[in-house]
Write an enzyme that holds these catalytic residues in place. Structure first.
Site, PDB file in Angstrom:
ATOM      1  N   CYS A 102       0.828  -1.237  -0.110  1.00 40.49           N
ATOM      2  CA  CYS A 102      -0.057  -0.035   0.078  1.00 40.49           C
ATOM      3  C   CYS A 102       0.759   1.315  -0.143  1.00 40.49           C
ATOM      4  O   CYS A 102       1.895   1.357   0.482  1.00 40.49           O
ATOM      5  CB  CYS A 102      -0.871  -0.003   1.138  1.00 40.49           C
ATOM      6  SG  CYS A 102      -2.387  -0.876   1.055  1.00 40.49           S
ATOM      7  N   SER A 125      -0.491 -14.526  -0.386  1.00 34.93           N
ATOM      8  CA  SER A 125      -1.174 -14.071   0.946  1.00 34.93           C
ATOM      9  C   SER A 125      -1.547 -12.655   1.105  1.00 34.93           C
ATOM     10  O   SER A 125      -2.575 -12.348   1.854  1.00 34.93           O
ATOM     11  CB  SER A 125       0.120 -14.469   2.201  1.00 34.93           C
ATOM     12  OG  SER A 125       1.074 -13.804   1.662  1.00 34.93           O
TER      13      SER A 125
HETATM   14 ZN   LIG Z   1      -2.180  -3.107   0.017  1.00 33.29          ZN
END
Ligand SMILES: [Zn+2]
Ligand SMILES: [Zn+2]
Length: 327
Positions: free
Chosen positions: A32, A140
């Site tokens: 992110c 994952s």
């Molecule tokens: Zn992310």
């Protein structure tokens, strides 16, 4: 093919589809924007795609320089290269299927640049770009991303495809993949979607139930050789296939997706036709295609379905993503 076995009784493990709602941003996701990675490096606030060197690379500068020579008939060579990660989007909860056609087009341009840059290095013989999607194939982190392995050796399947293509060209004067396309068009039953410059089909020789090939219609050794128009139409075909995959069982559809591009070791690959392959491991919503006796033990794939019926199934599905339609 052993399609008569598709409905045989099954009392083993079934897979539960991932239907949980994910947030846009996850503070401990290493992909992110703005987050710190395992190396300590911090991701920028990237607006669309983001490429970085893998912090835990399978090939990298830190690998042992010279392996110890093995005993007897065995040989080894050091595997060197560069491993990278490409984030498709800053949004944690999107998948490739949900990106706009134009965003997929941007991603294809990023892949083009990576192939040219890494493939242009003298020590790099091949650039393998691939996405593993879904927990079922060992991923994952659902943040949409793919990986790049640029190596000093050519991966086996590519080596085999390249050798077969070159032999076919020498023996017949024709491109092998063009003969495949001609046969698929002549039969017609396994074509899922096509536009003027690109096509998607389940090949006659598919091993997995929903194994789809996406390719430009003209022969190019790599994605990097495609024109702007070809990239745009390829993005549209890829988007269509991925949306149909998700619509099939109204769930994010897992797959392994490699780009098959010609090696960059300087040899002649005039007979190589760039294509994208999609290998989905599921044959039913909750049922994995297990590799067992015939596949691992004997080396042949036993298919419980026929590519004709699976292609028709995909062909008939809507091309608007289920998340974008009312339930
Ligand atoms: Zn992310
Ligand atoms: Zn291939």
């Amino acid at each position: 093919m052993a399609a008569h076995r598709q409905d045989r009784p099954w009392s083993g493990q079934t897979m539960r589809p991932q239907v949980e709602m994910l947030p846009d941003y996850v503070s401990d996701c290493y992909l992110c924007p703005g987050n710190a990675r395992v190396s300590g490096a911090r991701n920028p606030e990237y607006p669309q795609t983001f490429v970085f060197d893998n912090d835990l690379p399978c090939v990298g500068p830190e690998a042992p320089a010279e392996p110890r020579p093995p005993v007897g008939i065995y040989r080894n060579l050091p595997a060197r290269g560069v491993a990278r990660v490409v984030c498709y989007s800053p949004r944690h909860n999107l998948t490739l299927a949900e990106l706009d056609r134009s965003e997929i087009e941007t991603l294809l341009h990023v892949w083009q640049d990576q192939y040219v840059e890494l493939g242009g290095r003298p020590e790099i013989a091949h650039v393998l770009i691939f996405e593993n999607k879904g927990e079922i194939v060992g991923v994952s982190n659902p943040h949409p991303h793919c990986q790049i392995y640029a190596t000093n050796f050519v991966f086996k399947t590519i080596e085999t495809e390249a050798r077969a293509s070159q032999r076919h060209l020498v023996e017949t004067g024709r491109v092998l993949f063009q003969d495949v396309l001609a046969a698929e068009r002549q039969d017609g039953r396994r074509i899922i979607y096509e536009n003027e410059l690109a096509i998607a089909f389940i090949p006659y020789f598919a091993r997995y139930a929903y194994e789809v090939f996406v390719a430009p219609k003209a022969t190019h050794p790599s994605l990097a050789a495609l024109s702007e128009n070809e990239v745009r139409e390829l993005a549209a075909v890829l988007k269509c296939v991925l949306v149909k995959f998700d619509n099939l069982w109204r769930m994010p559809f897992p797959y392994v997706m490699p780009l098959h591009q010609a090696p960059t070791d300087g040899r002649d690959y005039a007979g190589f036709h760039f294509h994208i392959e999609l290998h989905p491991p599921l044959r039913k919503p909750n049922l994995l295609k297990y590799l067992a006796g015939p596949e691992i033990g004997g080396g042949n794939f036993l298919s419980d379905t026929t590519p004709d019926e699976k292609a028709e199934e995909l062909h008939n599905l809507p091309d608007v993503h289920y998340k974008q339609t009312r339930p």
